[in-house]
Design a protein around this motif. Structure first.
Motif, PDB file in Angstrom:
ATOM      1  N   PRO A 162       1.130  -1.066   0.002  1.00  7.97           N
ATOM      2  CA  PRO A 162       0.325   0.227  -0.056  1.00  7.97           C
ATOM      3  C   PRO A 162       0.893   1.032  -0.198  1.00  7.97           C
ATOM      4  O   PRO A 162       1.670   1.386   0.577  1.00  7.97           O
ATOM      5  CB  PRO A 162      -0.678  -0.082   1.458  1.00  7.97           C
ATOM      6  CG  PRO A 162      -0.496  -1.661   1.952  1.00  7.97           C
ATOM      7  CD  PRO A 162       0.418  -2.168   1.200  1.00  7.97           C
ATOM      8  N   MET A 163       0.345   2.341  -1.085  1.00  6.61           N
ATOM      9  CA  MET A 163       1.067   3.866  -0.461  1.00  6.61           C
ATOM     10  C   MET A 163       2.585   3.944  -1.454  1.00  6.61           C
ATOM     11  O   MET A 163       3.309   4.300  -1.397  1.00  6.61           O
ATOM     12  CB  MET A 163       1.569   4.220   0.726  1.00  6.61           C
ATOM     13  CG  MET A 163       0.165   3.837   1.887  1.00  6.61           C
ATOM     14  SD  MET A 163      -1.468   4.664   1.219  1.00  6.61           S
ATOM     15  CE  MET A 163      -0.720   6.690   2.006  1.00  6.61           C
ATOM     16  N   ALA A 164       3.034   2.644  -1.821  1.00  5.47           N
ATOM     17  CA  ALA A 164       4.086   2.354  -2.807  1.00  5.47           C
ATOM     18  C   ALA A 164       3.438   4.065  -4.199  1.00  5.47           C
ATOM     19  O   ALA A 164       2.503   3.629  -4.325  1.00  5.47           O
ATOM     20  CB  ALA A 164       4.374   0.573  -3.132  1.00  5.47           C
TER      21      ALA A 164
ATOM     22  N   SER B 151      -0.485   5.492  -6.633  1.00  6.22           N
ATOM     23  CA  SER B 151      -1.993   5.587  -5.596  1.00  6.22           C
ATOM     24  C   SER B 151      -1.592   6.001  -4.737  1.00  6.22           C
ATOM     25  O   SER B 151      -2.868   5.625  -3.793  1.00  6.22           O
ATOM     26  CB  SER B 151      -2.149   4.029  -5.978  1.00  6.22           C
ATOM     27  OG  SER B 151      -0.812   3.253  -4.758  1.00  6.22           O
ATOM     28  N   ARG B 152      -1.194   7.243  -4.269  1.00  3.36           N
ATOM     29  CA  ARG B 152      -0.796   7.702  -2.857  1.00  3.36           C
ATOM     30  C   ARG B 152      -2.225   8.289  -2.994  1.00  3.36           C
ATOM     31  O   ARG B 152      -2.338   9.229  -4.193  1.00  3.36           O
ATOM     32  CB  ARG B 152       0.813   9.256  -3.118  1.00  3.36           C
ATOM     33  CG  ARG B 152       1.245   8.908  -2.199  1.00  3.36           C
ATOM     34  CD  ARG B 152       2.746   9.597  -2.309  1.00  3.36           C
ATOM     35  NE  ARG B 152       3.281   8.572  -2.271  1.00  3.36           N
ATOM     36  CZ  ARG B 152       4.515   8.277  -1.934  1.00  3.36           C
ATOM     37  NH1 ARG B 152       4.545   9.249  -0.720  1.00  3.36           N
ATOM     38  NH2 ARG B 152       5.502   7.792  -1.934  1.00  3.36           N
ATOM     39  N   GLY B 153      -2.731   8.706  -2.138  1.00  7.01           N
ATOM     40  CA  GLY B 153      -3.905   8.800  -1.604  1.00  7.01           C
ATOM     41  C   GLY B 153      -4.170   8.964  -0.338  1.00  7.01           C
ATOM     42  O   GLY B 153      -3.914   8.008   0.586  1.00  7.01           O
ATOM     43  N   GLU B 154      -5.225  10.018   0.101  1.00  4.22           N
ATOM     44  CA  GLU B 154      -5.616   9.623   1.760  1.00  4.22           C
ATOM     45  C   GLU B 154      -6.880   9.293   1.554  1.00  4.22           C
ATOM     46  O   GLU B 154      -7.982   9.020   0.734  1.00  4.22           O
ATOM     47  CB  GLU B 154      -5.957  11.323   2.142  1.00  4.22           C
ATOM     48  CG  GLU B 154      -4.509  12.190   2.375  1.00  4.22           C
ATOM     49  CD  GLU B 154      -3.637  11.578   3.136  1.00  4.22           C
ATOM     50  OE1 GLU B 154      -3.911  10.369   4.468  1.00  4.22           O
ATOM     51  OE2 GLU B 154      -2.038  10.677   3.067  1.00  4.22           O
TER      52      GLU B 154
ATOM     53  N   LEU C  10      -6.092   4.258   6.265  1.00  4.22           N
ATOM     54  CA  LEU C  10      -4.777   4.872   6.415  1.00  4.22           C
ATOM     55  C   LEU C  10      -3.210   3.654   5.019  1.00  4.22           C
ATOM     56  O   LEU C  10      -2.821   4.645   4.528  1.00  4.22           O
ATOM     57  CB  LEU C  10      -3.556   3.882   7.619  1.00  4.22           C
ATOM     58  CG  LEU C  10      -2.767   4.870   8.310  1.00  4.22           C
ATOM     59  CD1 LEU C  10      -2.357   5.940   8.786  1.00  4.22           C
ATOM     60  CD2 LEU C  10      -1.645   3.513   8.993  1.00  4.22           C
ATOM     61  N   MET C  11      -4.354   2.716   4.623  1.00  2.86           N
ATOM     62  CA  MET C  11      -3.549   2.346   3.549  1.00  2.86           C
ATOM     63  C   MET C  11      -3.729   2.720   1.888  1.00  2.86           C
ATOM     64  O   MET C  11      -3.378   2.106   1.203  1.00  2.86           O
ATOM     65  CB  MET C  11      -3.297   1.336   3.718  1.00  2.86           C
ATOM     66  CG  MET C  11      -2.868   0.441   5.286  1.00  2.86           C
ATOM     67  SD  MET C  11      -1.342   0.501   4.631  1.00  2.86           S
ATOM     68  CE  MET C  11      -0.671   0.462   6.098  1.00  2.86           C
ATOM     69  N   GLY C  12      -4.819   3.532   2.328  1.00  2.00           N
ATOM     70  CA  GLY C  12      -5.119   4.772   1.267  1.00  2.00           C
ATOM     71  C   GLY C  12      -6.155   3.077   0.225  1.00  2.00           C
ATOM     72  O   GLY C  12      -6.630   3.227  -1.173  1.00  2.00           O
ATOM     73  N   PHE C  13      -6.380   2.349   1.134  1.00  2.00           N
ATOM     74  CA  PHE C  13      -7.406   1.398   0.282  1.00  2.00           C
ATOM     75  C   PHE C  13      -8.906   1.586  -0.137  1.00  2.00           C
ATOM     76  O   PHE C  13      -9.116   2.736   0.813  1.00  2.00           O
ATOM     77  CB  PHE C  13      -7.923   0.326   1.173  1.00  2.00           C
ATOM     78  CG  PHE C  13      -6.497  -0.744   1.113  1.00  2.00           C
ATOM     79  CD1 PHE C  13      -5.739  -1.151   0.194  1.00  2.00           C
ATOM     80  CD2 PHE C  13      -6.492  -1.008   2.574  1.00  2.00           C
ATOM     81  CE1 PHE C  13      -4.440  -1.581   0.338  1.00  2.00           C
ATOM     82  CE2 PHE C  13      -5.239  -2.518   2.682  1.00  2.00           C
ATOM     83  CZ  PHE C  13      -4.292  -2.700   1.429  1.00  2.00           C
TER      84      PHE C  13
ATOM     85  N   ILE D  88       7.778   4.885   2.248  1.00  4.28           N
ATOM     86  CA  ILE D  88       6.211   4.968   2.388  1.00  4.28           C
ATOM     87  C   ILE D  88       7.028   5.842   3.434  1.00  4.28           C
ATOM     88  O   ILE D  88       5.688   6.044   4.480  1.00  4.28           O
ATOM     89  CB  ILE D  88       6.221   3.694   1.499  1.00  4.28           C
ATOM     90  CG1 ILE D  88       6.316   3.085  -0.001  1.00  4.28           C
ATOM     91  CG2 ILE D  88       4.385   3.986   2.317  1.00  4.28           C
ATOM     92  CD1 ILE D  88       5.466   2.471   0.186  1.00  4.28           C
TER      93      ILE D  88
ATOM     94  N   LEU E 143       5.298   4.434   6.679  1.00  8.41           N
ATOM     95  CA  LEU E 143       4.872   3.140   6.614  1.00  8.41           C
ATOM     96  C   LEU E 143       4.892   1.701   7.826  1.00  8.41           C
ATOM     97  O   LEU E 143       4.746   1.587   8.892  1.00  8.41           O
ATOM     98  CB  LEU E 143       2.989   3.377   6.285  1.00  8.41           C
ATOM     99  CG  LEU E 143       2.643   4.606   6.170  1.00  8.41           C
ATOM    100  CD1 LEU E 143       1.391   4.381   5.309  1.00  8.41           C
ATOM    101  CD2 LEU E 143       1.565   4.282   7.743  1.00  8.41           C
TER     102      LEU E 143
END
Lengths: 166, 708
Positions: free
Chosen positions: A47-49, A163-166, B468-471, B519, B521
């Motif tokens: 995630p967040m990569a 795909s970075r997003g809050e 938090l993980m942007g899912f 990142i 996290l």
């Protein structure tokens, strides 16, 4: 080493490349720089990569960052399992994976068959490709693993949109 | 840089390390010829090698040093303070050049790289009498500042960080095990899984793997003494700067600790030792007035304790004056005057861990610059350790750093969110809470977009792992209840909402590449038992990203709240049943966890029931004979599970015990009844308006409730 340097030195030398396909194009990487070719496998997403990172895979006791070659070329993603090449950047001693569509075989090329990147190539291609081999069955794009080093890709800001997003 | 030079640098650094140790010893025992010999050899070796490697600058300096040391060895020069200072400067000089060679490949040619002053000093020390040497030292050297600058500017040698000296014996054992591994593999390749000897082969493989793991860990272990050895010099210089007289004592230098951890606690430990000398030990005059010897003592002690290594830094100085701590905290607006007034000593001591706290009346150049104990604690917590402090005014202060033996394998809880597994390190995990759907409305409070959970009268900020993980939201929209993992790191406490709780696992931490580290996290990744990968959540960074502040107020509030609760006799209790039909309770803060343990895991030794729990052996108390009952009822399956409360006991929270209970009933607030009702260490309490037996602590040991 400059591209011209490579071409001159190895004008008559035989090089063996491992060919692979992504999208409609064929690519080749020097077999000496490939540590391993892994069959179809599931890459664990992170995630967040950044978008050009497909995720991580376990390999010989390490967790390797794996690049998504389709994303690097700006192609849409494909679901499912894909083969992964394990590459090593000798300067940094860093191993990383490269997720591709399909792996071909080993092709032998001559240095003099290498053509510099055509000037009309898009910026993205210029940053990634090392030149083009004119092969009988078509073009084979040469890829230099050190240019694919994840840290370098992150630094040159290629494909920052992620795909970075809050 | 070629191999030869690398080797030369590593060897020379080691020699200089030895020299440093010997020099500080030499000051204590000036007549010791062996020490002089050792120092001489270190410098001589450097000089010898420089000749054919072609480092002229190094050779010149080493030569001057060797001459002086030769004179010292032959008794032509006496050990004086200025001589020791000169030799220490020589050592710094040599170190500087070595570092320069290591980083640039050359000795340096700039004007600042000139050693003539230092060589002059060494020659003067050699030729002249003591008085002249003293003069030379005074005029030639800017003195302490210079030394202090050298202390901070000479970086640790890179070669030392990357290479490791290892016992050949250990290496041989590893080789043997690898040989066994290959043999076993060969056999396995030749058989198939249905073969009769397959289980035996699998067992052997298991054994070899365990042995190999242990041996490799052992090889990575370094004696803590490696860390200690730079302190004599540091303390000596520091004591001079601050005008203190300090003796340094070591115990347990041979205690082994993983190399990476050793690196990690180097800075916190250095900081703690500096603090002890600068703030702890009083000036000689004050010590005499207090009736102590002029010379203060700082003791460094390392030892193993239940799966972790403890490093203790104790000084016999002035101790921490609570009034000053409180005054400072009020001045810095960390607490209110009222809060400060009601604090106990123990609570007040915790204040020094708040960010931006320093009691140094004057900011010296050694410490008191705002980089305080909060950084020490953060650094130690980062590697899964903890910091404790004890202090008595007039008697001294003891600081304890507790770190795990190794970083490579950590217990963790595996959770799932958005279809992915994540590992939460157990040391950051406080408790797990399940909020059923019907309680969601009352238990979860909203202020704007932020949500909080009411956890025992305090508001816990809630953080959604999938957000938090942007899912994409929606994946986890509908659920029946919420699983909340209460996490705490660097003073930030929050509830992480996850989709699913999986099993606790011992995970092997794998580092991530630089790109993924960015990142922030994740502190690493791990391969789970089922072969899939899970990312390890960095609990502190996750809190930061989610906007959870390390709130000093909250910390203090909690402390004050607990304090007030104590005054009123009101407290939260965990109510359970152990003897049939009887309600018993323990103060909630004494219960660390509630575990379900298969009966098979409970072991017996000399009539006592024991449980292997996270590397510790816990004695089990079974008041109600629950285990026997379970065993009797479970003749066939062997799958019965006992509920065990893991209790922290003793004033220091060190003596953990387990208590077998029939079932856990409730958590409720209650009030202790008057002592007149007490009998044999147990007290009655009104918990939830019903009489309940409470076990409580007396004099640091846990006294367990007897029949009331």
């Amino acid at each position: 080493m400059s591209l011209a340097g490579i071409a001159q030195e190895s004008a008559d030398e035989m090089d063996s490349l491992c060919s692979f396909q992504t999208g409609d194009e064929w690519f080749g990487i020097d077999t000496r720089k490939i540590r391993e070719v892994l069959g179809e496998l599931e890459v664990q997403r992170v995630p967040m990569a950044p978008a050009f990172i497909a995720g991580v895979i376990p390999n010989r006791g390490d967790v390797l960052t794996t690049l998504n070659f389709r994303a690097l070329l700006g192609l849409p993603e494909r679901e499912g399992q894909h083969p992964v090449l394990v590459l090593e950047d000798e300067e940094q001693g860093e191993r990383f994976g490269l997720m591709v569509d399909a792996v071909g075989g080993v092709v032998t090329v001559r240095g003099r068959m290498l053509e510099q990147n055509p000037s009309t190539l898009a910026y993205r291609g210029k940053a990634l490709f090392d030149g083009v081999y004119k092969m009988p069955m078509g073009l084979l794009i040469r890829i230099e693993p050190s240019k694919l080093r994840p840290m370098r890709l992150a630094e040159i800001g290629l494909l920052r949109s992620s795909s970075r997003g809050e | 840089m070629d191999e030869l030079t690398k080797e030369f640098i590593a060897e020379s650094q080691e020699g200089l390390d030895r020299m440093e140790r010997c020099l500080t010893d030499l000051e204590q025992r000036p007549g010791d010829g062996e020490l002089v010999g050792e120092i001489f050899r270190a410098v001589h070796t450097i000089k010898g090698a420089t000749g054919f490697l072609g480092f002229n600058r190094l050779e010149k300096l080493a030569h001057a040093g060797e001459n002086l040391l030769g004179a010292l060895r032959d008794g032509r020069v006496m050990v004086t303070e200025s001589l020791i200072n000169g030799l220490l400067e020589l050592m710094d000089g040599l170190r500087r050049i070595l570092t320069l060679i290591e980083s640039t490949g050359g000795e340096g040619t700039r004007a600042s790289d000139d050693d003539s002053r230092l060589i002059g000093l060494l020659v003067a020390l050699n030729e002249a009498g003591v008085s002249e040497a003293l003069q030379a030292a005074a005029s030639a050297s800017p003195g302490v500042e210079h030394v202090a600058a050298a202390m901070s500017s000479v970086p640790e040698s890179g070669a030392n960080d990357k290479t490791l000296r290892i016992d050949v014996e250990v290496l041989n054992r590893m080789m043997n095990l690898v040989g066994d591994l290959v043999l076993t593999r060969n056999q396995i390749l030749r058989t198939d899984t249905v073969a009769s000897n397959f289980p035996e082969l699998a067992r052997r493989l298991d054994g070899i793997t365990a042995d190999l793991r242990e041996t490799v860990m052992q090889a990575r272990m370094q004696p803590v003494g490696h860390l200690f050895k730079k302190f004599p010099r540091m303390v000596r210089d520091l004591a001079k700067t601050c005008g203190r007289e300090v003796r340094l004592e070591f115990t347990g230098q041979n205690t082994g600790l993983d190399k990476s951890l050793l690196e990690a606690i180097k800075d916190p430990l250095t900081h703690a030792v500096r603090n002890a000398v600068d703030h702890g030990i009083e000036a000689p005059v004050d010590r005499v007035l207090a009736g102590k010897a002029t010379e203060g003592c700082v003791r460094l002690k390392a030892f193993h304790q239940s799966g972790s290594v403890v490093i203790e830094i104790a000084d016999d100085g002035a101790g921490i004056a609570m009034e000053r701590v409180k005054a400072k905290a009020v001045e810095r607006q960390l607490v209110t005057v009222e809060q400060a007034a009601t604090m106990t000593e123990r609570e007040a001591l915790q204040l020094i861990f708040l960010p931006g706290f320093s009691t140094a009346a004057a900011v010296t150049h050694v410490s008191g610059r705002g980089v305080g104990m909060d950084v020490v604690r953060a650094n130690v917590e980062k590697v899964g350790g903890s910091v404790e402090i004890e202090s008595r005014v007039g008697c001294g202060t003891t600081l304890r750093l507790r770190v795990p033996l190794t970083l490579a394998i950590v217990p963790a809880l595996v959770v799932r969110s958005g279809g992915q597994s994540f590992a939460l390190p157990q040391n950051a995990l406080m408790e797990l809470v399940y909020i059923p759907a019907r309680e969601m409305g009352t238990a979860v409070e909203r202020i704007g977009s932020a949500q909080f959970y009411r956890l025992r009268e305090s508001l816990l900020p809630m953080v959604w792992l999938d957000k938090l993980m942007g899912f994409a939201p929606g994946v986890t929209a509908e659920r029946e209840g919420l699983y909340v993992a209460v996490l705490e790191a660097e003073g930030r406490r929050y509830g992480l909402v996850v989709e699913e709780l999986l099993a606790p696992e011992e995970i092997v931490v794998k580092p991530l590449s630089a790109t993924l580290r960015e990142i922030g996290l994740f502190s690493g990744a791990t391969v789970l038992g089922n072969g899939t990968l899970a990312m390890i959540l960095d609990v502190a960074v996750a809190a930061e990203r989610a906007g959870v502040k390390a709130s000093e107020i909250a910390v203090v509030d909690a402390v004050v709240e607990r304090h007030e609760a104590g005054v009123m006799g009101e407290a939260s209790f965990l109510i359970f049943e152990d003897r049939l039909g009887e309600r018993s309770a323990l103060p909630l803060n004494a219960v660390v966890r509630i575990e379900s343990v298969p009966l098979a895991q409970i072991e017996y030794a000399s009539g006592r029931r024991l449980l292997q729990y996270r590397g510790e052996t816990l004695p089990l108390r079974d008041e109600g004979g629950v285990i026997e009952e379970l065993r009797a009822a479970d003749e066939v399956g062997g799958a019965a599970v006992a509920t065990i409360l893991i209790c922290a006991g003793g004033a220091d929270g060190m003596h953990t015990t387990g208590r077998v209970v029939r079932r856990v009933l409730d958590v409720s607030a209650g009030r202790l009844l008057d002592d007149t009702m007490a009998s044999e260490g147990a007290r009655l309490a009104l918990v939830g308006e019903r009489l309940t037996t409470v076990s409580y602590e007396v004099d640091g040991g846990v006294v367990w409730g007897e029949v009331a």
